[in-house]
Every structure is written in C-alpha cells, then in structure tokens.
Scaffold this motif. Structure first.
Motif, PDB file in Angstrom:
ATOM      1  N   LEU A   1       0.846  -1.191   0.072  1.00 16.22           N
ATOM      2  CA  LEU A   1       0.384  -0.022  -0.142  1.00 16.22           C
ATOM      3  C   LEU A   1       0.812   1.197   0.130  1.00 16.22           C
ATOM      4  N   VAL A   2       1.903   1.235   0.594  1.00 16.58           N
ATOM      5  CA  VAL A   2       2.700   2.345   0.862  1.00 16.58           C
ATOM      6  C   VAL A   2       3.325   2.560  -0.607  1.00 16.58           C
ATOM      7  N   ALA A   3       3.906   1.312  -0.985  1.00 15.74           N
ATOM      8  CA  ALA A   3       4.409   1.633  -2.436  1.00 15.74           C
ATOM      9  C   ALA A   3       3.500   2.018  -3.652  1.00 15.74           C
ATOM     10  N   ILE A   4       2.364   1.702  -3.386  1.00 13.80           N
ATOM     11  CA  ILE A   4       1.344   2.339  -4.306  1.00 13.80           C
ATOM     12  C   ILE A   4       1.235   3.849  -4.262  1.00 13.80           C
ATOM     13  N   ALA A   5       1.076   4.101  -2.812  1.00 15.99           N
ATOM     14  CA  ALA A   5       0.799   5.523  -2.515  1.00 15.99           C
ATOM     15  C   ALA A   5       2.192   6.199  -2.918  1.00 15.99           C
ATOM     16  N   THR A   6       3.320   5.733  -2.965  1.00 13.59           N
ATOM     17  CA  THR A   6       4.679   6.367  -3.433  1.00 13.59           C
ATOM     18  C   THR A   6       4.348   6.739  -5.061  1.00 13.59           C
ATOM     19  N   VAL A   7       3.960   5.756  -5.729  1.00 19.04           N
ATOM     20  CA  VAL A   7       3.835   6.015  -7.190  1.00 19.04           C
ATOM     21  C   VAL A   7       2.644   6.957  -7.681  1.00 19.04           C
ATOM     22  N   ILE A   8       1.541   6.929  -6.762  1.00 22.29           N
ATOM     23  CA  ILE A   8       0.730   7.951  -7.088  1.00 22.29           C
ATOM     24  C   ILE A   8       0.818   9.428  -6.749  1.00 22.29           C
ATOM     25  N   SER A   9       1.698   9.307  -5.442  1.00 22.43           N
ATOM     26  CA  SER A   9       2.097  10.851  -4.879  1.00 22.43           C
ATOM     27  C   SER A   9       3.399  11.420  -5.986  1.00 22.43           C
ATOM     28  N   HIS A  10       3.797  10.469  -6.978  1.00 16.61           N
ATOM     29  CA  HIS A  10       4.915  11.045  -7.475  1.00 16.61           C
ATOM     30  C   HIS A  10       6.091  11.392  -6.802  1.00 16.61           C
ATOM     31  N   GLY A  11       6.466  10.401  -5.661  1.00 19.59           N
ATOM     32  CA  GLY A  11       7.683  10.450  -4.982  1.00 19.59           C
ATOM     33  C   GLY A  11       7.276  11.349  -3.602  1.00 19.59           C
ATOM     34  N   VAL A  12       6.332  12.043  -3.440  1.00 19.53           N
ATOM     35  CA  VAL A  12       5.975  13.029  -2.328  1.00 19.53           C
ATOM     36  C   VAL A  12       6.043  11.736  -0.908  1.00 19.53           C
ATOM     37  N   ILE A  13       5.606  10.930  -1.143  1.00 18.18           N
ATOM     38  CA  ILE A  13       5.764   9.625  -0.188  1.00 18.18           C
ATOM     39  C   ILE A  13       7.030   8.951  -0.532  1.00 18.18           C
ATOM     40  N   PRO A  14       7.960   9.140   0.503  1.00 20.20           N
ATOM     41  CA  PRO A  14       9.362   8.460  -0.199  1.00 20.20           C
ATOM     42  C   PRO A  14       9.209   6.852  -0.161  1.00 20.20           C
TER      43      PRO A  14
END
Length: 452
Positions: free
Chosen positions: A77-90
């Motif tokens: 889930l965190v990896a998906i969030a990283t992709v969606i946020s374009h790196g805002v979530i590291p």
C-alpha cells in the motif's frame, strides 16, 4: 496483549520515524504527517490481520504468518501511494522502514514467545481452563495441550461427562456437568474447553454457553478435525446454523508453482554459497574411511515414483551387508531401522549426522525436482509397502529436505507421530509455512535432537 501492542508500536513508529528523519527534517508538517500515516497504516494492518489475537499467541506459526501478511500488505500500500504521489511519499519508507521492520517485528515476537515459555515453566499461562468431554477425547486434548500449548493453556480441572474412569496426572476429575460452576470458581478458570461431543445431548453446548455467560467465562470448542489447520476452516452462518467449511488441500496450481520457484531459487543459491562446505566435507569423508563420498539410495517420491537420493556417506562401505546382523537391535519406530550407537557409522559420519550435514547433497535433488526444500520425509520402498491406506497421502507432494518431522525430534519420534506430522504438512502446507519450517531447521541444526 498490552505489552505486545506497546512493543509493536515502538518498533513500527521507531523505524518509520527514523527513516523519515534521515531523508527529511521532520520540521515540516508534511513529513510528520507522512511518517505518522505510514506507522498507523502498518499498525492497523497488524490489527486487521489479527496478529495480536490471543488465539494465535505463543504457539504455532500462525502468529508469524499474520505479522508477515500485515507487513507485506502495508509495504504494498505504501509503494502504491509512492507511485501515485510521484515521490512525495518516499520509497525509503518501504525499503529501509517496513522491510527491515518486518524482521524486527518477527524477532521481537520470538523474544516475547521465549519469555512466555519461561513464565509457563514457572506456572504462569495466558489461560486457565477446565476441560469437559468423554474420556478418550479429554485424554487426547490434554495430551496435545501439554505437548504444544503448555504456555497458553493450563488445565486446572476435568469434567468427564460419560461416567468412565479417568486419571490424568494430578489434575482433579469430576463427573457430571453440574460440577462445572464449582470447578470454575475454585480453580479461578477463565475458559471452558469442550473436547468432542458431549454425552448430555446436542443442546449441551448451547446450554453450557448460556451458563458461562454468568461468570464471563470463555467457551472453547476443540474441533474433531485434528489434521486440518485453521486457515482451511471457514465459518459460515446460514439462518442461524453455523456451517463449517473445510477447504480442500492444495496439490496444484499457482501456489504449487510458487513453492517450486522457491525451491529452484534457494537451492541454486545454496549450491553456490555452500560450495566450500561441500568440498571440505567431501575431503574429510574421503580421508576418514574407504568408499564413495556420496551415498546413493533409492527413495519413493511424489505419486510413488522412485528416485535416487544423494547423501554424504556416513557409514562404512559394507554397511548394507552388515544390516541383517543388526536387525535384532533395531530401535527405530515402525518399519524404520534406527540404532543410536550404530557400529557402521564412521567417525566423521557421526558428526555429519549430528549436525544434519550429511543431507546437504539432497539440495541437488531439490534442484532436479525429485524433492522440495520442505515436505514429508522421503521414504524407502520397504516403508511404503507397509503403509496403511491414509498413509499414502504422504506421496501426494514431493518429499522434503526438511519438514515438520525434522524440527520435532526426528528419530526420537514414534512412527505414529512421524506419520501424523507428515500428513498434517501435506494437508496444510503453505509457502510462508515452508519459510518458517526452514528457520526452525536452522535452529534444530544448532541444537540437534533425535539426530543419530
């Protein structure tokens, strides 16, 4: 439970915030929010997967499986969030936070389990139970609790409801369900465990649950499906009727392909990494005694197909010729021949057997597809000829380099226990379970039991 919640929170929060602090400043509100959200997500997944439920603590592999599943889901889930946020979530939160944090969580669970077992030997357990049922069912259940769940349950009393005589150690035994309230109060029990069906009729369990409500005592039903693991059992209430669905065991499909992929990957790496160990053992075997370095023996594999199994030779060259003369000294269980002080075993062989190093060449069998890293013990053809009908189920999957039989005593096991463990594995295997068995195998090699 509170201790476990505190430990999980410290591990999860400590790692997530440490990673965020290393890549950010934590002075900006967004950094704090990201770290807090990731930590809360991970803790939520642990709760949703039931990693802190009392039913899974202290015994078996289910606790570790749930921690792994929750952590893998959190990482995804965190990896998906990283992709969606374009790196805002590291992405570092996954690589340097959740992945090593999973290892840390498993290690802390292992430490807490050791502490729980130590406390159990001092008389402290999670639950004091009264067992009720017929004599055979009660005897089997109490025996299994002592073997596998002594750190979780302490049987303080027994109600034998069929009027048969029953003596189990110094546990007090009464007859008749009318004595149950007295036993609960006197022994401070917080649970009643029903073993099998009750003699008092089909409504007995329902009436018992109503009676226990008054004292806030938990009711535990011991399933008669003794060879079926929890994940295969699903409850489905239909019009007030609780139906128990038992999923069939898996012998093909994607999960079996994943098991084979794990076998190929790990066996290939092991052959490369252990090459110096193979060379050293081969040299010592050659110098110690005459004969071939590798011992070849025909074993029975999946679906009854014969294959040649490899082991480092641990016996003298004429071991097979001397077998008949030693048959009268056999200490093995069932059709197995075992002798603790077998005169045919060489000096080097005794060390190799003690540390299970003689079985390393079986990694080649795993790579070839004759065996799996984890599975039932590979039998001899003479053993298979003695099988009863249900025992043939051991041959439904590939035999293993290691298995439940190896981490539970090996040659110290009775024939019945060996068969029971193999059948349990065949019915309930999983890739995560295989990883846990391999971990226990490493511990068994360091502290060997039943290896001779």
């Amino acid at each position: 439970m509170k201790t476990l919640m505190i430990v999980d929170t410290l591990v999860v929060s400590g790692l997530i915030f440490a990673v965020q602090l290393n890549i950010g400043t934590l002075l900006q509100g967004v950094d704090v929010l990201i770290a807090f959200s990731a930590a809360m997500l991970w803790l939520l997944m642990l709760s949703m997967k039931g990693a802190r439920q009392p039913q899974v603590l202290g015994v078996g592999s289910d606790e570790y499986k749930r921690v792994l599943e929750a952590s893998i889901l959190s990482a995804g889930l965190v990896a998906i969030a990283t992709v969606i946020s374009h790196g805002v979530i590291p992405y570092e939160l996954v690589i340097f936070g959740i992945l090593p944090g999973t290892v840390a969580l498993l290690f802390t669970r292992w430490i807490l389990r050791r502490i729980l077992h130590i406390r159990a030997r001092q008389g402290a357990t999670l639950s004091r139970v009264v067992v009720i049922g017929g004599a055979p069912d009660v005897r089997y259940l109490v025996d299994q609790i002592k073997k596998k769940s002594a750190s979780i349950f302490h049987v303080v009393a027994i109600v034998e409801d069929t009027g048969q005589g029953l003596v189990i150690g110094d546990i007090p035994v009464l007859h008749g369900i009318e004595n149950l309230d007295h036993l609960i109060r006197v022994n401070g029990a917080d649970a009643v465990m029903v073993a099998g069906s009750l003699h008092s009729g089909s409504d007995a369990v329902k009436n018992l649950s109503w009676e226990l409500e008054k004292s806030d005592t938990e009711l535990i039903l011991a399933s008669s499906l003794t060879n079926v693991a929890g994940p295969r059992i699903k409850m489905r209430p239909v019009e007030g009727l609780p139906l128990m669905h038992v999923e069939p065991p898996v012998f093909s499909g994607a999960r079996m392909w994943a098991k084979r992929a794990l076998d190929i990957g790990l066996s290939s790496c092991a052959l490369v990494l252990l090459a110096p160990v193979f060379a050293t053992i081969a040299l010592t075997v050659r110098v110690d005694s005459k004969g071939p370095i590798v011992f070849r023996q025909r074993r029975v594999g999946k679906t009854g197909r014969d294959f040649v199994m490899f082991k480092f030779r641990t016996m003298s060259e004429d071991a097979e010729d001397r077998l008949e003369a030693l048959q009268h000294e056999n200490e093995g269980a069932g059709p197995l021949f075992k002798l603790k002080n077998d005169p045919r075993v060489t000096r080097v062989g005794r060390v190799l057997r003690k540390l299970s190093l003689d079985e390393l060449p079986q990694i080649f069998n795993v790579l070839r597809g004759d065996m799996s890293l984890v599975g039932p013990r590979p039998p001899l053809r003479t053993e298979v000829e003695c099988y009863e009908n249900h025992t043939f189920r051991r041959l439904l999957i590939r035999p293993g380099l290691t298995g439940l039989w190896q981490v539970n005593g090996r040659s110290d096991l009775s024939w019945e226990d060996s068969v029971r463990l193999d059948l349990y594995y065949v019915e309930n295997w999983s890739v995560v379970g295989d990883c846990i068995i391999m971990w226990h195998t490493l511990k068994a090699m360091i502290q060997p039991r039943g290896a001779y």
